[in-house]
Design an enzyme around this catalytic site. Structure first.
Site, PDB file in Angstrom:
ATOM      1  N   ASP A  29     -48.036  44.240 -24.742  1.00  0.00           N
ATOM      2  CA  ASP A  29     -47.279  43.327 -25.609  1.00  0.00           C
ATOM      3  C   ASP A  29     -47.767  43.507 -27.062  1.00  0.00           C
ATOM      4  OD1 ASP A  29     -46.351  39.855 -25.357  1.00  0.00           O
ATOM      5  OD2 ASP A  29     -46.532  41.065 -27.170  1.00  0.00           O
ATOM      6  N   GLU A  79     -71.323  57.182 -39.776  1.00  0.00           N
ATOM      7  CA  GLU A  79     -71.692  57.422 -38.383  1.00  0.00           C
ATOM      8  C   GLU A  79     -70.788  58.509 -37.804  1.00  0.00           C
ATOM      9  OE1 GLU A  79     -70.541  54.135 -35.653  1.00  0.00           O
ATOM     10  OE2 GLU A  79     -70.112  53.054 -37.505  1.00  0.00           O
ATOM     11  N   CYS A 111     -72.163  50.772 -38.282  1.00  0.00           N
ATOM     12  CA  CYS A 111     -71.396  50.271 -39.427  1.00  0.00           C
ATOM     13  C   CYS A 111     -72.278  49.602 -40.489  1.00  0.00           C
ATOM     14  CB  CYS A 111     -70.312  49.315 -38.947  1.00  0.00           C
ATOM     15  SG  CYS A 111     -69.216  50.089 -37.750  1.00  0.00           S
ATOM     16  N   THR A 152     -58.387  49.825 -32.257  1.00  0.00           N
ATOM     17  CA  THR A 152     -59.327  49.475 -33.332  1.00  0.00           C
ATOM     18  C   THR A 152     -59.881  50.733 -34.007  1.00  0.00           C
ATOM     19  OG1 THR A 152     -61.177  49.276 -31.767  1.00  0.00           O
ATOM     20  CG2 THR A 152     -59.967  47.268 -32.259  1.00  0.00           C
ATOM     21  N   SER A 201     -69.998  44.036 -27.531  1.00  0.00           N
ATOM     22  CA  SER A 201     -70.048  44.199 -28.993  1.00  0.00           C
ATOM     23  C   SER A 201     -69.497  42.958 -29.693  1.00  0.00           C
ATOM     24  CB  SER A 201     -69.323  45.472 -29.445  1.00  0.00           C
ATOM     25  OG  SER A 201     -67.930  45.329 -29.329  1.00  0.00           O
ATOM     26  N   HIS A 233     -67.822  42.419 -41.936  1.00  0.00           N
ATOM     27  CA  HIS A 233     -67.508  43.726 -41.359  1.00  0.00           C
ATOM     28  C   HIS A 233     -66.319  43.485 -40.422  1.00  0.00           C
ATOM     29  CE1 HIS A 233     -67.490  47.281 -39.048  1.00  0.00           C
ATOM     30  NE2 HIS A 233     -67.966  46.714 -37.946  1.00  0.00           N
ATOM     31  N   LYS A 242     -63.233  34.985 -36.066  1.00  0.00           N
ATOM     32  CA  LYS A 242     -63.944  34.355 -34.950  1.00  0.00           C
ATOM     33  C   LYS A 242     -65.349  33.943 -35.394  1.00  0.00           C
ATOM     34  CE  LYS A 242     -61.933  36.909 -31.097  1.00  0.00           C
ATOM     35  NZ  LYS A 242     -62.204  37.474 -29.801  1.00  0.00           N
ATOM     36  N   ASN A 275     -60.173  50.069 -38.564  1.00  0.00           N
ATOM     37  CA  ASN A 275     -61.625  50.070 -38.705  1.00  0.00           C
ATOM     38  C   ASN A 275     -62.061  51.328 -39.450  1.00  0.00           C
ATOM     39  OD1 ASN A 275     -64.338  49.563 -38.502  1.00  0.00           O
ATOM     40  ND2 ASN A 275     -64.445  49.681 -36.274  1.00  0.00           N
ATOM     41  N   SER A 308     -73.470  48.083 -34.881  1.00  0.00           N
ATOM     42  CA  SER A 308     -73.809  48.032 -33.459  1.00  0.00           C
ATOM     43  C   SER A 308     -75.079  48.808 -33.182  1.00  0.00           C
ATOM     44  CB  SER A 308     -72.674  48.646 -32.638  1.00  0.00           C
ATOM     45  OG  SER A 308     -71.569  47.799 -32.651  1.00  0.00           O
TER      46      SER A 308
HETATM   47  N1  COA Z   1     -50.359  37.911 -27.915  1.00  0.00           N
HETATM   48  C1  COA Z   1     -51.380  37.434 -28.651  1.00  0.00           C
HETATM   49  N2  COA Z   1     -52.689  37.645 -28.334  1.00  0.00           N
HETATM   50  C2  COA Z   1     -52.961  38.363 -27.235  1.00  0.00           C
HETATM   51  C3  COA Z   1     -51.945  38.879 -26.406  1.00  0.00           C
HETATM   52  C4  COA Z   1     -50.584  38.630 -26.771  1.00  0.00           C
HETATM   53  N3  COA Z   1     -49.570  39.099 -26.061  1.00  0.00           N
HETATM   54  N4  COA Z   1     -52.528  39.536 -25.386  1.00  0.00           N
HETATM   55  C5  COA Z   1     -53.867  39.452 -25.570  1.00  0.00           C
HETATM   56  N5  COA Z   1     -54.132  38.734 -26.682  1.00  0.00           N
HETATM   57  C6  COA Z   1     -55.427  38.414 -27.264  1.00  0.00           C
HETATM   58  C7  COA Z   1     -56.509  38.072 -26.251  1.00  0.00           C
HETATM   59  O1  COA Z   1     -56.403  36.725 -25.832  1.00  0.00           O
HETATM   60  C8  COA Z   1     -57.758  38.367 -27.055  1.00  0.00           C
HETATM   61  O2  COA Z   1     -58.002  37.311 -27.955  1.00  0.00           O
HETATM   62  P1  COA Z   1     -59.455  36.596 -27.990  1.00  0.00           P
HETATM   63  O3  COA Z   1     -60.437  37.705 -28.268  1.00  0.00           O
HETATM   64  O4  COA Z   1     -59.323  35.634 -29.115  1.00  0.00           O
HETATM   65  O5  COA Z   1     -59.670  36.003 -26.647  1.00  0.00           O
HETATM   66  C9  COA Z   1     -57.356  39.564 -27.903  1.00  0.00           C
HETATM   67  O6  COA Z   1     -55.928  39.611 -27.879  1.00  0.00           O
HETATM   68  C10 COA Z   1     -57.887  40.894 -27.372  1.00  0.00           C
HETATM   69  O7  COA Z   1     -57.618  40.960 -26.007  1.00  0.00           O
HETATM   70  P2  COA Z   1     -58.663  41.564 -24.975  1.00  0.00           P
HETATM   71  O8  COA Z   1     -58.093  41.455 -23.619  1.00  0.00           O
HETATM   72  O9  COA Z   1     -60.035  41.021 -25.230  1.00  0.00           O
HETATM   73  O10 COA Z   1     -58.611  43.089 -25.467  1.00  0.00           O
HETATM   74  P3  COA Z   1     -59.377  44.348 -24.930  1.00  0.00           P
HETATM   75  O11 COA Z   1     -60.042  44.135 -23.631  1.00  0.00           O
HETATM   76  O12 COA Z   1     -58.390  45.466 -25.010  1.00  0.00           O
HETATM   77  O13 COA Z   1     -60.555  44.598 -26.001  1.00  0.00           O
HETATM   78  C11 COA Z   1     -61.701  45.009 -28.052  1.00  0.00           C
HETATM   79  C12 COA Z   1     -60.487  44.330 -27.381  1.00  0.00           C
HETATM   80  C13 COA Z   1     -61.747  44.637 -29.494  1.00  0.00           C
HETATM   81  C14 COA Z   1     -62.987  44.555 -27.362  1.00  0.00           C
HETATM   82  C15 COA Z   1     -61.522  46.559 -27.902  1.00  0.00           C
HETATM   83  O14 COA Z   1     -60.425  46.966 -28.667  1.00  0.00           O
HETATM   84  C16 COA Z   1     -62.751  47.349 -28.318  1.00  0.00           C
HETATM   85  O15 COA Z   1     -63.631  47.580 -27.502  1.00  0.00           O
HETATM   86  N6  COA Z   1     -62.815  47.782 -29.617  1.00  0.00           N
HETATM   87  C17 COA Z   1     -63.927  48.564 -30.099  1.00  0.00           C
HETATM   88  C18 COA Z   1     -65.197  47.758 -30.310  1.00  0.00           C
HETATM   89  C19 COA Z   1     -65.115  46.723 -31.379  1.00  0.00           C
HETATM   90  O16 COA Z   1     -64.293  46.792 -32.265  1.00  0.00           O
HETATM   91  N7  COA Z   1     -66.039  45.762 -31.313  1.00  0.00           N
HETATM   92  C20 COA Z   1     -66.118  44.703 -32.279  1.00  0.00           C
HETATM   93  C21 COA Z   1     -67.498  44.326 -32.680  1.00  0.00           C
HETATM   94  S1  COA Z   1     -68.297  45.595 -33.624  1.00  0.00           S
END
Ligand code: COA
Length: 391
Positions: A29, A79, A111, A152, A201, A233, A242, A275, A308
């Site tokens: 979605d 990195e 980062c 990302t 992370s 960041h 958040k 990112n 990280s």
């Molecule tokens: N409409 C609106 N929001 C939606 C949605 C929809 N249809 N479907 C899912 N979401 C929301 C989820 O509720 C979640 O929100 P929340 O975090 O506030 O709970 C968000 O979208 C992400 O969903 P999630 O299931 O957690 O995504 P994911 O398992 O694919 O992982 C990351 C997301 C960021 C962890 C992943 O992209 C990643 O590993 N990125 C690289 C690491 C990174 O950037 N880390 C950050 C710290 S350095």
């Protein structure tokens, strides 16, 4: 003596993919990417751009002849460097024609690298007030096709000219930092893609923010009311929000309103770039300064850096009189407007397009890349860079 950021340059490649299209192609979605993660466009680096060229293009727009002469330290945070031995900064030093009487190094801690560079630059300028330091944060974020990290990714660089009596932002003295060995994100030397435990992370980002924010308040005696904005960041734009919301209750309704509004400005560029790893926090600062036109001189900006692995730091800067006169807003508007959208299949092709690793020669077509500084090929394991202005 005031020490801080005198100029900020930025570069992102000319290609991007629309997050709605990526979501559809992955049977997800689109709201998950645009709302849940908070990303609208993701910058794609063609093979003719790497962390060296992105950084050199970012610095090109800000340096005049006097800067080139006065820079005696180049610190390249990355990195996604191109060599395990030679600093990416040495290539940039040559491409920009900087004064040879300079130190040049590459700094790595995920980062956090550019923040380490800024703090080193501050110390160097305190001892050598006449000097200028070029701090570069440049990366191409790669997690892999069809992975949860894919949404990302991004590519880009920020170039920060640091000096005494800076025109944009003077850094304050108090800073809080924290290190702990955590496997939330890493990239072994044999891999061109990052390995990540995404949930961990996210958790550690918030935990580190909480630690350094708490320490910073103790050291400085400052609280939410003293901040006009806090920049984060931004691996994706929802992440910083958040973190900001974890300290919401410490402020009044006015504080919340001000900080949330300014957060939106600070995430605008990141939302359409993705990112860029170590440059990401500074892209957010740039986004705030260039998009929030009425932010007053004297405003205090908080900066949260997270790399990280992990290292976190919270520090602050004060905006200087007439700082807006020293920004390159028109260049960046033009840079964003002139980008080309690519389809998901074109993005996938570009993603798979890599240089040979067997010493053979490859010449690249740099005419399709509008950047001034490009990677023109590789021969005998040596990357060939071109500054089109010198051709
Ligand atoms: N409409 C609106 N929001 C939606 C949605 C929809 N249809 N479907 C899912 N979401 C929301 C989820 O509720 C979640 O929100 P929340 O975090 O506030 O709970 C968000 O979208 C992400 O969903 P999630 O299931 O957690 O995504 P994911 O398992 O694919 O992982 C990351 C997301 C960021 C962890 C992943 O992209 C990643 O590993 N990125 C690289 C690491 C990174 O950037 N880390 C950050 C710290 S350095």
């Amino acid at each position: 003596m005031k020490i801080g950021i005198d100029k900020i340059g930025f570069y992102t490649p000319h290609l991007y993919v629309d997050m709605n299209e990526l979501a559809v192609a992955r049977d997800i979605d689109p709201g998950k990417f645009t709302v849940g993660i908070g990303q609208e466009k993701m910058a794609i680096a063609p093979i003719t751009q790497d962390s060296v060229t992105l950084a050199a293009n970012a610095a090109l727009e800000i340096l005049d002849e006097e800067d080139k002469d006065k820079i005696d330290f180049v610190i390249f945070g990355t990195e996604t460097g191109v060599d395990s031995s030679k600093s990416a900064g040495v290539y940039v030093h040559e491409l920009l024609g900087l004064n040879p009487q300079a130190r040049t190094i590459e700094v790595k801690q995920a980062c956090y690298g550019a923040t380490a560079g800024i703090q080193m630059a501050k110390g160097h300028i305190a001892l050598n007030p006449e000097s200028k330091v070029l701090v570069l944060g440049s990366d191409i974020a790669r997690y892999g096709l069809n992975t949860s990290g894919e949404a990302t990714q991004g590519a880009g660089a920020v170039a920060l000219l640091m000096s005494a009596d800076p025109t944009i932002m003077a850094l304050e003295d108090k800073s809080a930092y924290f290190t702990s060995d955590i496997m939330d994100f890493w990239r072994p030397v044999y891999s061109d893609k990052a390995f990540v435990d995404g949930k961990l992370s996210n958790e550690q980002y918030i935990a580190f923010f909480s630690k350094v924010w708490g320490q910073f308040k103790e050291k400085s005696g400052l609280g939410l009311k003293d901040f006009d904005a806090i920049c984060y960041h931004l691996p994706y734009t929802k992440m910083g929000l958040k973190a900001l919301r974890t300290i919401w209750d410490e402020g009044s309704d006015n504080d919340k309103e001000r900080l949330e509004e300014n957060y939106t400005f600070s995430a605008k560029y990141n939302r359409i770039v993705g990112n860029i790893y170590t440059g990401s926090l500074y892209l957010s600062v740039l986004s705030l300064l260039e998009n929030k036109e009425d932010l007053k001189a004297g405003s205090r900006i908080g900066l949260f850096s997270y790399g990280s692995g992990a290292v976190g730091e919270f520090f602050t800067g004060i905006l200087q009189p007439n700082y807006r006169d020293h920004l390159y807003v028109d260049n960046h508007t033009e840079l964003f407007q002139s980008r080309t959208a690519v389809s998901v299949s074109e993005y996938e092709e570009t993603y798979e397009d890599t240089l040979p690793m067997d010493g053979s020669t490859m010449e690249l077509d740099i005419d399709n890349d509008p950047a001034t500084i490009c990677l023109a090929g590789i021969t005998a394991d040596q990357r060939q860079y071109v500054n089109k202005r010198n051709k």
